[in-house]
Scaffold this motif. Structure first.
Motif, PDB file in Angstrom:
ATOM      1  N   ALA A 284       0.808  -1.218   0.000  1.00 33.34           N
ATOM      2  CA  ALA A 284       0.000   0.000   0.000  1.00 33.34           C
ATOM      3  C   ALA A 284       0.841   1.268   0.000  1.00 33.34           C
ATOM      4  CB  ALA A 284      -0.936  -0.006   1.210  1.00 33.34           C
ATOM      5  N   PRO A 285       1.532   1.584  -1.113  1.00 35.74           N
ATOM      6  CA  PRO A 285       2.269   2.852  -1.199  1.00 35.74           C
ATOM      7  C   PRO A 285       1.322   4.041  -1.063  1.00 35.74           C
ATOM      8  CG  PRO A 285       2.887   1.372  -3.001  1.00 35.74           C
ATOM      9  CD  PRO A 285       1.677   0.792  -2.346  1.00 35.74           C
ATOM     10  N   GLU A 286       1.814   5.107  -0.439  1.00 38.84           N
ATOM     11  CA  GLU A 286       0.993   6.300  -0.227  1.00 38.84           C
ATOM     12  C   GLU A 286       1.176   7.337  -1.322  1.00 38.84           C
ATOM     13  OE1 GLU A 286       0.998   7.869   3.804  1.00 38.84           O
ATOM     14  OE2 GLU A 286       1.800   5.956   4.532  1.00 38.84           O
ATOM     15  N   GLY A 287       2.148   7.138  -2.198  1.00 37.67           N
ATOM     16  CA  GLY A 287       2.373   8.089  -3.270  1.00 37.67           C
ATOM     17  C   GLY A 287       3.250   7.494  -4.349  1.00 37.67           C
ATOM     18  N   VAL A 288       3.450   8.270  -5.417  1.00 42.28           N
ATOM     19  CA  VAL A 288       4.269   7.832  -6.550  1.00 42.28           C
ATOM     20  C   VAL A 288       5.288   8.923  -6.878  1.00 42.28           C
ATOM     21  CG1 VAL A 288       4.298   7.181  -8.989  1.00 42.28           C
ATOM     22  CG2 VAL A 288       2.400   6.444  -7.520  1.00 42.28           C
ATOM     23  N   LEU A 289       6.550   8.521  -7.010  1.00 41.77           N
ATOM     24  CA  LEU A 289       7.607   9.420  -7.477  1.00 41.77           C
ATOM     25  C   LEU A 289       8.004   8.969  -8.880  1.00 41.77           C
ATOM     26  CD1 LEU A 289       9.920   9.586  -4.309  1.00 41.77           C
ATOM     27  CD2 LEU A 289       7.953  11.041  -4.889  1.00 41.77           C
ATOM     28  N   THR A 290       7.873   9.875  -9.852  1.00 34.19           N
ATOM     29  CA  THR A 290       8.273   9.566 -11.228  1.00 34.19           C
ATOM     30  C   THR A 290       9.644  10.193 -11.481  1.00 34.19           C
ATOM     31  OG1 THR A 290       5.977   9.509 -11.968  1.00 34.19           O
ATOM     32  CG2 THR A 290       7.660   9.771 -13.665  1.00 34.19           C
ATOM     33  N   VAL A 291      10.526   9.430 -12.136  1.00 34.34           N
ATOM     34  CA  VAL A 291      11.904   9.886 -12.332  1.00 34.34           C
ATOM     35  C   VAL A 291      12.265   9.880 -13.819  1.00 34.34           C
ATOM     36  CG1 VAL A 291      12.590   9.059 -10.050  1.00 34.34           C
ATOM     37  CG2 VAL A 291      12.848   7.541 -12.022  1.00 34.34           C
ATOM     38  N   VAL A 296      16.677   6.624 -13.752  1.00 40.92           N
ATOM     39  CA  VAL A 296      16.394   5.189 -13.940  1.00 40.92           C
ATOM     40  C   VAL A 296      17.694   4.409 -14.061  1.00 40.92           C
ATOM     41  CG1 VAL A 296      15.421   3.470 -15.511  1.00 40.92           C
ATOM     42  CG2 VAL A 296      14.120   5.539 -14.981  1.00 40.92           C
ATOM     43  N   GLU A 297      18.605   4.927 -14.867  1.00 41.27           N
ATOM     44  CA  GLU A 297      19.901   4.264 -15.057  1.00 41.27           C
ATOM     45  C   GLU A 297      20.693   4.237 -13.757  1.00 41.27           C
ATOM     46  OE1 GLU A 297      23.927   4.607 -17.871  1.00 41.27           O
ATOM     47  OE2 GLU A 297      22.190   5.921 -18.230  1.00 41.27           O
ATOM     48  N   GLY A 300      19.334   1.702 -11.383  1.00 40.75           N
ATOM     49  CA  GLY A 300      19.716   0.361 -11.827  1.00 40.75           C
ATOM     50  C   GLY A 300      21.123  -0.011 -11.427  1.00 40.75           C
ATOM     51  N   ASN A 301      21.960   0.984 -11.202  1.00 37.58           N
ATOM     52  CA  ASN A 301      23.344   0.760 -10.779  1.00 37.58           C
ATOM     53  C   ASN A 301      23.510   0.832  -9.261  1.00 37.58           C
ATOM     54  OD1 ASN A 301      24.367   0.432 -13.409  1.00 37.58           O
ATOM     55  ND2 ASN A 301      24.508   2.645 -13.698  1.00 37.58           N
ATOM     56  N   GLY A 302      22.368   0.890  -8.548  1.00 37.25           N
ATOM     57  CA  GLY A 302      22.425   0.827  -7.096  1.00 37.25           C
ATOM     58  C   GLY A 302      22.466   2.163  -6.391  1.00 37.25           C
ATOM     59  N   ALA A 303      22.184   3.256  -7.105  1.00 37.20           N
ATOM     60  CA  ALA A 303      22.232   4.581  -6.493  1.00 37.20           C
ATOM     61  C   ALA A 303      20.956   4.880  -5.720  1.00 37.20           C
ATOM     62  CB  ALA A 303      22.436   5.645  -7.568  1.00 37.20           C
ATOM     63  N   SER A 304      21.016   5.894  -4.871  1.00 38.83           N
ATOM     64  CA  SER A 304      19.826   6.419  -4.198  1.00 38.83           C
ATOM     65  C   SER A 304      19.047   7.299  -5.165  1.00 38.83           C
ATOM     66  CB  SER A 304      20.232   7.225  -2.965  1.00 38.83           C
ATOM     67  OG  SER A 304      20.920   6.427  -2.022  1.00 38.83           O
ATOM     68  N   LEU A 305      17.790   7.582  -4.827  1.00 38.39           N
ATOM     69  CA  LEU A 305      16.973   8.475  -5.648  1.00 38.39           C
ATOM     70  C   LEU A 305      17.204   9.905  -5.172  1.00 38.39           C
ATOM     71  CD1 LEU A 305      13.199   7.905  -6.512  1.00 38.39           C
ATOM     72  CD2 LEU A 305      14.211  10.155  -6.274  1.00 38.39           C
ATOM     73  N   LEU A 306      17.709  10.744  -6.059  1.00 43.52           N
ATOM     74  CA  LEU A 306      18.004  12.136  -5.733  1.00 43.52           C
ATOM     75  C   LEU A 306      16.947  13.065  -6.329  1.00 43.52           C
ATOM     76  CD1 LEU A 306      21.864  12.152  -6.378  1.00 43.52           C
ATOM     77  CD2 LEU A 306      20.621  11.583  -4.270  1.00 43.52           C
ATOM     78  N   ALA A 321       6.986   7.648   4.749  1.00 41.38           N
ATOM     79  CA  ALA A 321       5.934   6.878   4.090  1.00 41.38           C
ATOM     80  C   ALA A 321       6.518   5.983   2.998  1.00 41.38           C
ATOM     81  CB  ALA A 321       4.897   7.818   3.485  1.00 41.38           C
ATOM     82  N   LEU A 322       5.779   4.936   2.675  1.00 44.15           N
ATOM     83  CA  LEU A 322       6.139   4.076   1.550  1.00 44.15           C
ATOM     84  C   LEU A 322       5.668   4.728   0.261  1.00 44.15           C
ATOM     85  CD1 LEU A 322       7.202   1.175   0.690  1.00 44.15           C
ATOM     86  CD2 LEU A 322       4.779   0.552   0.580  1.00 44.15           C
ATOM     87  N   VAL A 323       6.576   4.865  -0.713  1.00 45.72           N
ATOM     88  CA  VAL A 323       6.216   5.417  -2.020  1.00 45.72           C
ATOM     89  C   VAL A 323       6.662   4.456  -3.118  1.00 45.72           C
ATOM     90  CG1 VAL A 323       6.272   7.825  -1.300  1.00 45.72           C
ATOM     91  CG2 VAL A 323       8.371   6.752  -2.146  1.00 45.72           C
ATOM     92  N   SER A 324       5.932   4.497  -4.215  1.00 44.49           N
ATOM     93  CA  SER A 324       6.281   3.712  -5.399  1.00 44.49           C
ATOM     94  C   SER A 324       7.116   4.582  -6.333  1.00 44.49           C
ATOM     95  CB  SER A 324       5.007   3.244  -6.100  1.00 44.49           C
ATOM     96  OG  SER A 324       5.302   2.383  -7.174  1.00 44.49           O
ATOM     97  N   ILE A 325       8.095   3.979  -6.999  1.00 42.95           N
ATOM     98  CA  ILE A 325       8.997   4.720  -7.881  1.00 42.95           C
ATOM     99  C   ILE A 325       8.753   4.257  -9.318  1.00 42.95           C
ATOM    100  CG2 ILE A 325      11.401   5.238  -8.425  1.00 42.95           C
ATOM    101  CD1 ILE A 325      11.985   4.432  -5.433  1.00 42.95           C
ATOM    102  N   HIS A 326       8.411   5.198 -10.189  1.00 45.29           N
ATOM    103  CA  HIS A 326       8.065   4.878 -11.569  1.00 45.29           C
ATOM    104  C   HIS A 326       9.016   5.576 -12.539  1.00 45.29           C
ATOM    105  CE1 HIS A 326       3.556   3.815 -10.724  1.00 45.29           C
ATOM    106  NE2 HIS A 326       4.397   3.169  -9.952  1.00 45.29           N
ATOM    107  N   GLY A 327       9.189   4.944 -13.698  1.00 43.69           N
ATOM    108  CA  GLY A 327       9.910   5.575 -14.789  1.00 43.69           C
ATOM    109  C   GLY A 327       9.007   6.489 -15.591  1.00 43.69           C
TER     110      GLY A 327
END
Length: 377
Positions: A284-291, A296-297, A300-306, A321-327
Motif C-alpha cells: 500500500a504505497p501512499e504516493g508515486v515518485l516519477t523519475v 532510472v539508469e 539500476g546501478n544501485g544509487a539512491s533516488l536524488l 511513508a512508503l512510495v512507489s517509484i516509476h519511470g
C-alpha cells in the motif's frame, strides 16, 4: 537448499517451514457447510509433514462463507462491505472451531491469528507477528491465519489470502508457500481452451507471465484469482521463498499433486535482507515518485533516488511513508521509504543539492529515497 520440485515441499531437509493456503471454495461447499471429509484428508497430510519435522502454517479462507450461511446473507455475504464484516465476525468462530477440531484429532494444538493489511505493512507490528509465529513453532502449534475481515475495509485489506500467505511466509522465514487452487497451476492461456498448456516452472514473474493470468475466481466464493497468485509469487520470489500452485480439489491433494508431478513451481529469484523483503512485500504505497531516464539508469546501478532526477510527485504523504517509484513511461521500478513529505518533494523536484536549501529552509538530506531503504521490483 533450493526447492525445485513439488516433492521438495514435503522434504524436511529442503522445506523446514511451509505456509499452506486454502481457499473458501475448497473448505466450504455451495451450501455453506464445511467439506469435513476433504479437510480430514488434508490435515492427515499436515500431520505427516509435522511427523517428518516440518513446521506448517495454515492460511485459511472460509470465515465469510461460513458466517454468511449461518446468517443467510445474500451473495455469500459479499453483497456489501457490512455484510462481509458481519459474516466474517460470525464465521471466524466457526472457522477456528473447525480447524481446532480436525487438528486435535491428530493431537496437534491450533492457534488462531487474525491480521489486517496494516499489521504487516507497519514494521513494528510485522515484527510482532513474526515473533508470534516463531514462538508458536517452538511450542509445536499450527497457526491458522486469516485476514480479519470483520474490521478490514476496502482501503486497508489484502483482499485475497494468496498475497497474505506470501507475506506470512516472509514473516515466518518460510522456505515455501503452497497455494491450493481449483486448477492445476498456471496455464499459458485460459485453461478451458483446448490448446492450453500447464507451465511447470516459472523463473521470475515477468510481464509476459502476468499476461497469462485471469483475474476472476472461478468459484465465485473467494476473492482471489490467478492474478492474485502471481502477485503472491512476486512477493515470495524476492524473499528467497519458493511458491507453488497445485489443484486442491482432490482427496489428500498434496500427495496427489506430487505423485502426478502436476502443478506450477515459482522459483526464488533473489534473497533480499529481511528488511528489504518486508519493503518489497508491502502493498500500500501512499504516493508515486516519477523519475527521468538518467535517474532510472542510476537506480539500476544501485544509487539512491536524488531530487535532481524527480519529474513528478503524486499523492499526499509524510516523511517515512512508503512510495512507489516509476519511470517516465509509468513502469514501476521499485518502492521505498521517502525522506521528505509530498510538499517538500514537490518543492525540490528537479533541483540539485546546492539549490535545495533555499527551497527547504534547512540543509537537504542525502537523498529523497536512500538506497538502503529502497527495493527494486
Amino acid at each position: 537448499m533450493t526447492i525445485d520440485t513439488l516433492g521438495g515441499l514435503t522434504n524436511s531437509d529442503q522445506c523446514s517451514t511451509l505456509v499452506l493456503k486454502i481457499g473458501s471454495a475448497l473448505l466450504v461447499n455451495a451450501d455453506g457447510d464445511p467439506r469435513r471429509a476433504w479437510l480430514d484428508g488434508l490435515v492427515s497430510e499436515i500431520a505427516e509433514m509435522r511427523a517428518r519435522g516440518q513446521n506448517v502454517i495454515v492460511v485459511s479462507s472460509g470465515a465469510i462463507a461460513l458466517g454468511a450461511a449461518r446468517l443467510k446473507m445474500p451473495k455469500g455475504g459479499r453483497a456489501s462491505l457490512s455484510d462481509a464484516q458481519a459474516s466474517a465476525s460470525v464465521g471466524q468462530i466457526a472457522l477456528a472451531r473447525l480447524w481446532s477440531d480436525v487438528l486435535e484429532g491428530h493431537d496437534i494444538p491450533a492457534a488462531q491469528m487474525l491480521v489486517t493489511l496494516d499489521d504487516l505493512e507497519e514494521r513494528k507490528r510485522y515484527l510482532n507477528a513474526s515473533s508470534t509465529l516463531s514462538r508458536l513453532r517452538e511450542a509445536g502449534v499450527v497457526a491458522v491465519v486469516n485476514e480479519n475481515d470483520s474490521v478490514a475495509t476496502e482501503e486497508i485489506r489484502f483482499g485475497d489470502n494468496d498475497r497474505l500467505a506470501a507475506r506470512i511466509g516472509q514473516a515466518a522465514g518460510a522456505d515455501a508457500v503452497l497455494l491450493l487452487s481449483d486448477v492445476d497451476g498456471l496455464y499459458d492461456r485460459d485453461p478451458d481452451e483446448a490448446e492450453a498448456k500447464l507451465i511447470a516452472t516459472v523463473e521470475g514473474v515477468s510481464p509476459e507471465i502476468i499476461a497469462m493470468a485471469t483475474v476472476e475466481s472461478s468459484s465465485g466464493m473467494g476473492s482471489g484469482g490467478m492474478l492474485a497468485k502471481l502477485q503472491a509469487a512476486r512477493i515470495a520470489e524476492r524473499a528467497g521463498i519458493t511458491l507453488a500452485i497445485i489443484n486442491g480439489t482432490q482427496d489428500r491433494p498434496i500427495a496427489a499433486a506430487i505423485k502426478a508431478d502436476r502443478g506450477t513451481l515459482f522459483l526464488p529469484q533473489r534473497s533480499d535482507t529481511a528488511r528489504k523483503a518486508w519493503l518489497g512485500g508491502r502493498l500500500a504505497p501512499e504516493g508515486v515518485l516519477t523519475v527521468d531516464g538518467g535517474c532510472v539508469e542510476a537506480l539500476g546501478n544501485g544509487a539512491s533516488l536524488l531530487a535532481a532526477g524527480l519529474t513528478e510527485v503524486e499523492g499526499e504523504f509524510e516523511r517515512g511513508a512508503l512510495v512507489s517509484i516509476h519511470g517516465s513511461k509509468g513502469e514501476r521500478l521499485g518502492q521505498g521509504l521517502v525522506e521528505y513529505s509530498a510538499d517538500e518533494c514537490r518543492a525540490i523536484l528537479g533541483l540539485r543539492e546546492g539549490d535545495q536549501a533555499a527551497k527547504l529552509g534547512y540543509t537537504p538530506r542525502a537523498a529523497v529515497v536512500h538506497r538502503d531503504h529502497m527495493v527494486h521490483l
